[in-house]
Design a protein around this motif. Structure first.
Motif, PDB file in Angstrom:
ATOM      1  N   LEU A 170      22.352 -45.449  35.114  1.00 25.40           N
ATOM      2  CA  LEU A 170      21.775 -44.291  35.786  1.00 25.40           C
ATOM      3  C   LEU A 170      20.554 -43.779  35.008  1.00 25.40           C
ATOM      4  CD1 LEU A 170      22.792 -42.665  38.317  1.00 25.40           C
ATOM      5  CD2 LEU A 170      23.434 -40.907  36.696  1.00 25.40           C
ATOM      6  N   ALA A 171      20.679 -43.726  33.673  1.00 30.40           N
ATOM      7  CA  ALA A 171      19.582 -43.253  32.826  1.00 30.40           C
ATOM      8  C   ALA A 171      18.384 -44.191  32.941  1.00 30.40           C
ATOM      9  CB  ALA A 171      20.045 -43.170  31.374  1.00 30.40           C
ATOM     10  N   ALA A 172      18.631 -45.498  32.986  1.00 35.66           N
ATOM     11  CA  ALA A 172      17.551 -46.478  33.124  1.00 35.66           C
ATOM     12  C   ALA A 172      16.831 -46.289  34.447  1.00 35.66           C
ATOM     13  CB  ALA A 172      18.130 -47.887  33.026  1.00 35.66           C
ATOM     14  N   ILE A 173      17.585 -46.075  35.524  1.00 32.97           N
ATOM     15  CA  ILE A 173      16.991 -45.881  36.848  1.00 32.97           C
ATOM     16  C   ILE A 173      16.120 -44.627  36.857  1.00 32.97           C
ATOM     17  CG2 ILE A 173      17.595 -45.188  39.216  1.00 32.97           C
ATOM     18  CD1 ILE A 173      19.644 -47.347  39.250  1.00 32.97           C
ATOM     19  N   VAL A 174      16.652 -43.547  36.287  1.00 31.88           N
ATOM     20  CA  VAL A 174      15.902 -42.279  36.247  1.00 31.88           C
ATOM     21  C   VAL A 174      14.590 -42.465  35.491  1.00 31.88           C
ATOM     22  CG1 VAL A 174      15.915 -39.953  35.256  1.00 31.88           C
ATOM     23  CG2 VAL A 174      17.874 -40.748  36.587  1.00 31.88           C
ATOM     24  N   SER A 175      14.626 -43.167  34.354  1.00 32.09           N
ATOM     25  CA  SER A 175      13.403 -43.352  33.570  1.00 32.09           C
ATOM     26  C   SER A 175      12.399 -44.235  34.305  1.00 32.09           C
ATOM     27  CB  SER A 175      13.726 -43.915  32.179  1.00 32.09           C
ATOM     28  OG  SER A 175      14.469 -45.080  32.305  1.00 32.09           O
ATOM     29  N   PHE A 176      12.883 -45.245  35.043  1.00 27.43           N
ATOM     30  CA  PHE A 176      11.988 -46.101  35.826  1.00 27.43           C
ATOM     31  C   PHE A 176      11.308 -45.318  36.944  1.00 27.43           C
ATOM     32  CE2 PHE A 176      13.923 -50.011  34.003  1.00 27.43           C
ATOM     33  CZ  PHE A 176      12.721 -50.600  33.637  1.00 27.43           C
ATOM     34  N   VAL A 177      12.068 -44.444  37.590  1.00 26.30           N
ATOM     35  CA  VAL A 177      11.517 -43.614  38.660  1.00 26.30           C
ATOM     36  C   VAL A 177      10.421 -42.709  38.101  1.00 26.30           C
ATOM     37  CG1 VAL A 177      12.072 -41.662  40.191  1.00 26.30           C
ATOM     38  CG2 VAL A 177      13.514 -43.679  40.200  1.00 26.30           C
ATOM     39  N   LEU A 178      10.694 -42.127  36.941  1.00 25.02           N
ATOM     40  CA  LEU A 178       9.713 -41.259  36.281  1.00 25.02           C
ATOM     41  C   LEU A 178       8.438 -42.025  35.960  1.00 25.02           C
ATOM     42  CD1 LEU A 178      11.607 -38.887  33.883  1.00 25.02           C
ATOM     43  CD2 LEU A 178       9.418 -38.373  34.932  1.00 25.02           C
ATOM     44  N   LEU A 179       8.611 -43.235  35.435  1.00 19.34           N
ATOM     45  CA  LEU A 179       7.482 -44.086  35.072  1.00 19.34           C
ATOM     46  C   LEU A 179       6.645 -44.410  36.303  1.00 19.34           C
ATOM     47  CD1 LEU A 179       6.511 -45.665  32.480  1.00 19.34           C
ATOM     48  CD2 LEU A 179       7.531 -47.664  33.542  1.00 19.34           C
ATOM     49  N   TYR A 180       7.313 -44.743  37.387  1.00 19.87           N
ATOM     50  CA  TYR A 180       6.631 -45.110  38.634  1.00 19.87           C
ATOM     51  C   TYR A 180       5.817 -43.927  39.166  1.00 19.87           C
ATOM     52  CZ  TYR A 180       5.925 -46.418  43.489  1.00 19.87           C
ATOM     53  OH  TYR A 180       5.361 -46.679  44.697  1.00 19.87           O
ATOM     54  N   VAL A 181       6.430 -42.738  39.164  1.00 16.87           N
ATOM     55  CA  VAL A 181       5.754 -41.523  39.651  1.00 16.87           C
ATOM     56  C   VAL A 181       4.517 -41.245  38.808  1.00 16.87           C
ATOM     57  CG1 VAL A 181       5.992 -39.012  39.851  1.00 16.87           C
ATOM     58  CG2 VAL A 181       7.801 -40.491  40.702  1.00 16.87           C
ATOM     59  N   ALA A 182       4.679 -41.320  37.478  1.00 16.43           N
ATOM     60  CA  ALA A 182       3.566 -41.039  36.571  1.00 16.43           C
ATOM     61  C   ALA A 182       2.439 -42.043  36.775  1.00 16.43           C
ATOM     62  CB  ALA A 182       4.064 -41.078  35.132  1.00 16.43           C
ATOM     63  N   TYR A 183       2.779 -43.319  36.943  1.00 19.03           N
ATOM     64  CA  TYR A 183       1.789 -44.379  37.077  1.00 19.03           C
ATOM     65  C   TYR A 183       0.989 -44.227  38.361  1.00 19.03           C
ATOM     66  CZ  TYR A 183      -0.234 -48.894  36.107  1.00 19.03           C
ATOM     67  OH  TYR A 183      -1.111 -49.892  35.827  1.00 19.03           O
ATOM     68  N   THR A 184       1.689 -43.961  39.468  1.00 16.86           N
ATOM     69  CA  THR A 184       0.982 -43.801  40.753  1.00 16.86           C
ATOM     70  C   THR A 184       0.074 -42.571  40.714  1.00 16.86           C
ATOM     71  OG1 THR A 184       2.989 -42.742  41.557  1.00 16.86           O
ATOM     72  CG2 THR A 184       2.574 -44.983  42.312  1.00 16.86           C
ATOM     73  N   PHE A 185       0.549 -41.517  40.035  1.00 19.55           N
ATOM     74  CA  PHE A 185      -0.232 -40.287  39.911  1.00 19.55           C
ATOM     75  C   PHE A 185      -1.519 -40.546  39.131  1.00 19.55           C
ATOM     76  CE2 PHE A 185      -0.631 -35.769  38.406  1.00 19.55           C
ATOM     77  CZ  PHE A 185      -0.766 -35.239  39.669  1.00 19.55           C
ATOM     78  N   LYS A 186      -1.338 -41.338  38.052  1.00 23.22           N
ATOM     79  CA  LYS A 186      -2.476 -41.655  37.187  1.00 23.22           C
ATOM     80  C   LYS A 186      -3.526 -42.469  37.960  1.00 23.22           C
ATOM     81  CE  LYS A 186      -3.919 -44.472  33.428  1.00 23.22           C
ATOM     82  NZ  LYS A 186      -3.631 -45.816  32.945  1.00 23.22           N
ATOM     83  N   SER A 187      -3.067 -43.477  38.696  1.00 27.69           N
ATOM     84  CA  SER A 187      -4.009 -44.317  39.440  1.00 27.69           C
ATOM     85  C   SER A 187      -4.714 -43.524  40.538  1.00 27.69           C
ATOM     86  CB  SER A 187      -3.305 -45.537  40.006  1.00 27.69           C
ATOM     87  OG  SER A 187      -2.174 -45.148  40.732  1.00 27.69           O
ATOM     88  N   LYS A 188      -4.028 -42.497  41.065  1.00 27.11           N
ATOM     89  CA  LYS A 188      -4.623 -41.637  42.092  1.00 27.11           C
ATOM     90  C   LYS A 188      -5.776 -40.810  41.495  1.00 27.11           C
ATOM     91  CE  LYS A 188      -2.353 -38.530  44.797  1.00 27.11           C
ATOM     92  NZ  LYS A 188      -1.030 -38.074  45.301  1.00 27.11           N
ATOM     93  N   ILE A 189      -5.557 -40.313  40.281  1.00 25.72           N
ATOM     94  CA  ILE A 189      -6.586 -39.499  39.624  1.00 25.72           C
ATOM     95  C   ILE A 189      -7.796 -40.351  39.282  1.00 25.72           C
ATOM     96  CG2 ILE A 189      -7.082 -38.012  37.628  1.00 25.72           C
ATOM     97  CD1 ILE A 189      -3.970 -37.661  37.435  1.00 25.72           C
ATOM     98  N   VAL A 190      -7.495 -41.547  38.727  1.00 28.96           N
ATOM     99  CA  VAL A 190      -8.570 -42.423  38.256  1.00 28.96           C
ATOM    100  C   VAL A 190      -9.463 -42.854  39.418  1.00 28.96           C
ATOM    101  CG1 VAL A 190      -9.011 -44.705  37.256  1.00 28.96           C
ATOM    102  CG2 VAL A 190      -7.341 -43.183  36.198  1.00 28.96           C
ATOM    103  N   SER A 191      -8.883 -43.169  40.582  1.00 29.94           N
ATOM    104  CA  SER A 191      -9.672 -43.699  41.696  1.00 29.94           C
ATOM    105  C   SER A 191     -10.569 -42.652  42.334  1.00 29.94           C
ATOM    106  CB  SER A 191      -8.738 -44.301  42.744  1.00 29.94           C
ATOM    107  OG  SER A 191      -7.889 -43.294  43.241  1.00 29.94           O
TER     108      SER A 191
END
Lengths: 169, 198
Positions: A148-169
């Motif tokens: 469960l902890a691994a899934i939560v951290s992956f979800v967090l990573l995915y959200v942060a990454y998509t957010f970052k790519s949105k800002i950069v573009s």
């Protein structure tokens, strides 16, 4: 006519006497204290234990129980104390209340005869009936906490990454 | 962890040490008694399920069967439910009688599960009681509750603490970025207003 009424009087008297006697023999007050094993992490089988205590002058020498068509001989555990126990698989054991019908020697004899003939046993009245509650077994957690902890951290990573790519573009 | 079943099976074969003093031609009741510990793990303060099975392989019913198990000392075990000393008035030929007791160990460590003793009258007119000894479940290790909890609990509190501890590393950069972003947006807004005024 007089004779008839006298006869019926006698009959009524004997009948009431019989009823009184039967209530006197069934006047034992029973109390049932039960326990079931529910921790499937530790124990391998579901055990049903019902401790029966009788409160009367001449309690039956032997007590028998019927649970869902199964006959169980109660163990004598001291004066006026009995124990009915049976085991079941954790997978097979049904969650809920189990009706335990207690019978004395004569009731048990009738019961065995009826079961042998394959007839309904509803005609035999038990000396006492009680329910044993089985709340179901605990078989451990549904999802591993590490997973469960691994899934939560992956979800967090995915959200942060998509957010970052949105800002950069 | 402790495969009691295999031990029990072996023990069951060499069970029922019937010390017979009577002549063998007389029909007698013979009882096979097994004592099993039905546990995956033996854990301090958790249930231990002990099952006794008595089977009459003789040719006449066994009378006044008394089962006594004094293998669980009071200082180390508490009875959760059930009786360790029981009596059956009659066990018919070919009948199987089971009895279950739930106990819980108060301490942890190695423990030897010993045999229970059964006493019965092997025939209607026998005077001396027959003695039988049940199978022995054998030695087992009772683990402490803390050890069990470490291995099998969901560790929710531990993970919650971990999440709180790792929160600053995630939140701090985000807050810093948010502050600079809002500052930049404020400047941009002011500039735009200036342009529109001109």
């Amino acid at each position: 006519m007089k004779m008839m009424t006298r006869h019926s009087c006698v009959l009524v008297f004997t009948l009431s006497l019989y009823a009184l006697m039967s209530t006197a023999s069934a006047s034992c007050k029973y109390s049932v204290d039960s326990y079931t094993t529910t921790d499937a992490m530790v124990v391998t089988e579901a055990a049903f234990i019902a401790q029966v205590s009788a409160e009367c002058e001449d309690s039956p020498a032997n007590l028998y129980a019927e649970v869902e068509g199964k006959l169980v001989v109660a163990a004598n555990a001291g004066p006026n104390k009995y124990q009915v126990s049976w085991l079941d698989d954790f997978k097979k054991a049904r969650r809920g209340d189990y009706l335990v019908n207690l019978y004395d020697e004569s009731g048990y004899g009738q019961l065995r005869k009826l079961l042998r003939d394959g007839e309904s046993i509803s005609g035999v009245t038990p000396v006492h009936s009680a329910y044993v509650r089985y709340p179901g077994a605990y078989k451990g957690v549904w999802v591993n906490s590490e997973f469960l902890a691994a899934i939560v951290s992956f979800v967090l990573l995915y959200v942060a990454y998509t957010f970052k790519s949105k800002i950069v573009s | 962890m402790y495969s009691f079943k295999s031990i029990v099976l072996i023990a069951l074969i060499c069970t029922s040490l019937c010390i017979s003093s009577q002549s063998s031609d007389e029909p007698q009741a013979r009882l096979l008694v097994s004592k099993q510990v039905l546990n995956k793990l033996l854990v301090q303060d958790s249930d231990i399920l002990v099952k006794y099975t008595i089977y009459n392989v003789g040719s006449v019913p066994a009378i006044n069967v008394i089962l006594q198990d004094s293998g669980f000392p009071d200082e180390a075990f508490a009875t959760v439910k059930g009786n360790l000393n029981i009596q059956f008035t009659r066990i018919p030929v070919g009948a199987n009688v089971t009895h279950a007791v739930v106990i819980k160990p108060l301490t942890y460590g190695r423990f030897n599960f010993s045999a229970a003793v059964v006493q019965y009258k092997s025939s209607e007119n026998s005077v001396e009681p027959q003695l039988a000894i049940s199978s022995e479940p054998g030695e087992g290790y009772i683990i402490s509750y803390a050890e069990y909890d470490k291995k099998f609990s969901p560790h929710l509190l531990d993970w919650f603490a971990f999440a709180i501890m790792s929160l600053p590393a995630v939140v701090a950069p985000f807050v810093m970025w948010w502050i600079s972003k809002s500052k930049y947006e404020l400047i941009l807004k002011q500039k735009r207003e200036k342009v529109s005024k001109d």
